[in-house]
Design a protein around this motif. Structure first.
Motif, PDB file in Angstrom:
ATOM      1  N   UNK A 145      38.144  36.958  49.819  1.00 65.02           N
ATOM      2  CA  UNK A 145      39.383  36.314  48.894  1.00 65.02           C
ATOM      3  C   UNK A 145      38.804  35.751  47.547  1.00 65.02           C
ATOM      4  N   UNK A 146      37.644  35.400  47.220  1.00 67.33           N
ATOM      5  CA  UNK A 146      37.310  35.068  45.876  1.00 67.33           C
ATOM      6  C   UNK A 146      37.187  36.347  44.887  1.00 67.33           C
ATOM      7  N   UNK A 147      36.594  37.314  45.763  1.00 67.79           N
ATOM      8  CA  UNK A 147      36.394  38.744  45.054  1.00 67.79           C
ATOM      9  C   UNK A 147      37.687  39.178  44.682  1.00 67.79           C
ATOM     10  N   UNK A 148      38.431  39.208  45.599  1.00 65.20           N
ATOM     11  CA  UNK A 148      39.853  39.736  45.286  1.00 65.20           C
ATOM     12  C   UNK A 148      40.874  39.167  44.430  1.00 65.20           C
ATOM     13  N   UNK A 149      40.813  37.677  44.276  1.00 66.24           N
ATOM     14  CA  UNK A 149      41.479  36.905  43.346  1.00 66.24           C
ATOM     15  C   UNK A 149      40.934  37.290  41.876  1.00 66.24           C
ATOM     16  N   UNK A 150      39.686  37.517  41.587  1.00 60.85           N
ATOM     17  CA  UNK A 150      39.124  37.791  40.259  1.00 60.85           C
ATOM     18  C   UNK A 150      39.487  39.348  40.069  1.00 60.85           C
ATOM     19  N   UNK A 151      39.332  40.354  40.792  1.00 60.39           N
ATOM     20  CA  UNK A 151      39.125  41.534  40.599  1.00 60.39           C
ATOM     21  C   UNK A 151      40.888  41.936  40.124  1.00 60.39           C
ATOM     22  N   UNK A 152      41.777  41.338  41.078  1.00 62.94           N
ATOM     23  CA  UNK A 152      43.149  41.920  40.785  1.00 62.94           C
ATOM     24  C   UNK A 152      43.800  41.347  39.745  1.00 62.94           C
ATOM     25  N   UNK A 153      43.311  39.840  39.290  1.00 64.99           N
ATOM     26  CA  UNK A 153      43.780  39.439  38.200  1.00 64.99           C
ATOM     27  C   UNK A 153      43.196  40.047  36.692  1.00 64.99           C
ATOM     28  N   UNK A 154      42.045  40.348  36.711  1.00 55.53           N
ATOM     29  CA  UNK A 154      41.198  40.921  35.687  1.00 55.53           C
ATOM     30  C   UNK A 154      41.756  42.258  35.280  1.00 55.53           C
ATOM     31  N   UNK A 155      41.769  43.145  36.375  1.00 50.64           N
ATOM     32  CA  UNK A 155      42.238  44.516  36.287  1.00 50.64           C
ATOM     33  C   UNK A 155      43.992  44.583  36.075  1.00 50.64           C
ATOM     34  N   UNK A 156      44.580  43.722  36.406  1.00 48.18           N
ATOM     35  CA  UNK A 156      46.142  43.589  35.905  1.00 48.18           C
ATOM     36  C   UNK A 156      46.179  43.495  34.614  1.00 48.18           C
ATOM     37  N   UNK A 157      45.021  42.700  33.996  1.00 48.08           N
ATOM     38  CA  UNK A 157      45.211  42.276  32.554  1.00 48.08           C
ATOM     39  C   UNK A 157      44.517  43.542  31.604  1.00 48.08           C
ATOM     40  N   UNK A 158      44.079  44.537  32.342  1.00 45.48           N
ATOM     41  CA  UNK A 158      43.509  45.888  31.662  1.00 45.48           C
ATOM     42  C   UNK A 158      42.141  45.654  31.395  1.00 45.48           C
ATOM     43  N   UNK A 159      41.523  44.796  31.890  1.00 44.22           N
ATOM     44  CA  UNK A 159      39.831  44.657  31.692  1.00 44.22           C
ATOM     45  C   UNK A 159      39.262  44.885  32.905  1.00 44.22           C
TER      46      UNK A 159
END
Ligand code: MG
Ligand code: MG
Length: 252
Positions: A145-159
Motif C-alpha cells: 500500500x505504501x509502494x502503490x501510494x508512491x508509484x501512482x502519485x509519481x507516475x501520474x505526474x509524469x515522473x
C-alpha cells in the motif's frame, strides 16, 4: 521483520530527532559556494555534540557522515572539498545516526537558490509522495500500500520511480526487513503490524527510471543525466497511526 516495544520506539525517536535537528542545521547552511565537505563537517559536529555515531561513515567502507547527491546524482554521493554548490542545483542530503544501539535515517532534497521548473516539480512531487506514503503506515495495511501510494502519485505526474534502491525496516540495524519498494511488485507483501519501524524513501527521476553507479563505487546517477530527488523519513506504526520519528517540525 522485527517489531519494536514502546521503549525501543522512544530511543529510536531520540535517534531520529538528532537526525532531524542535524538536517535542519544543514538546510540553513545550504547556499551557493558552500562545499559538500563543509556540510559533512556540520553533520560531524552535531554527532560529537549529541554523542552519537554517524551511521553511514564506515558502512561498507563509505568515507563520510553524509550522502550528498547533486542534480543527476540519485543517492550515495560522497562529500568533497572540490564540490561547491551552484545556483540552480538541487542537493539531496541523506543522514543517519546510531544512538544507544538504535538507528535513525532521514533524507531531504533542497534547492540551491532559484531552480528551474523541472527541478521545482521534481522536489514537490517527491516530497508529497513521501507524505502520501506515510499516511499508509496503518496497522493491517500491506507494505505494498505504501509502494502503490508512491508509484501512482509519481507516475501520474509524469515522473519515474528508481527501482534499484528501496526503503527498509530500521532498528538495531540500519537496514532491516522488510524491503519497501517505491513501486508495486507482483509478490504479495507483508502486513504492517504495531511496532514496525520503516524508513520510507522515494527516489524519483525527472527522466528515465534507469540509474548507474560511477567509478567511485558509490555515487548513483541517472542514466540519462536528468535530475533526481530523494526524501526519507523513519516512521513507526502505532495504534494511533503513523508516528514520523524523524519529523523536523520541532526545528523549523
Ligand atoms: Mg537514508
Ligand atoms: Mg534509508
Amino acid at each position: 521483520m522485527v517489531v519494536k516495544t514502546a521503549d525501543e520506539i522512544t530511543i529510536m525517536h531520540e535517534a531520529n530527532q538528532i537526525v532531524a535537528e542535524t538536517l535542519s542545521r544543514i538546510t540553513r547552511s545550504v547556499d551557493v559556494g558552500i562545499t559538500t565537505w563543509e556540510l559533512d563537517m556540520i553533520a560531524e559536529e552535531c554527532c560529537t555534540q549529541k554523542k552519537v555515531r554517524p551511521a553511514f561513515k564506515g558502512y561498507r567502507g563509505f568515507p563520510a557522515s553524509l550522502c550528498v547527491s547533486i542534480n543527476e546524482q540519485v543517492v550515495h554521493g560522497i562529500p568533497s572539498k572540490k564540490c561547491k554548490l551552484k545556483k540552480g542545483d538541487i542537493i539531496s542530503i541523506d543522514f543517519g545516526v546510531e544512538h544507544r544501539g538504535y538507528f535513525g535515517d532521514s533524507a531531504i532534497t533542497l534547492p540551491v537558490g532559484k531552480v528551474d521548473a523541472t527541478k521545482r516539480k521534481l522536489l514537490e512531487v517527491t516530497r508529497r509522495s513521501l507524505e502520501l506514503a506515510i499516511e499508509k503506515v496503518q496497522i493491517g495495511n500491506r507494505i505494498s500500500d505504501i509502494s502503490e501510494a508512491i508509484q501512482s502519485y509519481v507516475e501520474n505526474k509524469g515522473l519515474a520511480i528508481v527501482r534499484q534502491f528501496v526503503g527498509h525496516g530500521i532498528g538495531t540495524a540500519l537496514h532491516e526487513g522488510p524491503e519497501i519498494p517505491n513501486f508495486v511488485q507482483s509478490e504479495s507483501s507483508p502486513r504492517i503490524v504495531e511496532g514496525l519501524v520503516l524508513a520510507i524513501e522515494p527516489m524519483v527521476n525527472a527522466g528515465s527510471y534507469k540509474v548507474k553507479v560511477l567509478k567511485d563505487g558509490w555515487t548513483v546517477i541517472t542514466a540519462d543525466k536528468k535530475p533526481s530527488a530523494h526524501f526519507e523519513h523513519s516512521v513507526a506504526a502505532t495504534a494511533d497511526g503513523p508516528l514520523v520519528l524523524s519529523s523536523r517540525e520541532n526545528f523549523e
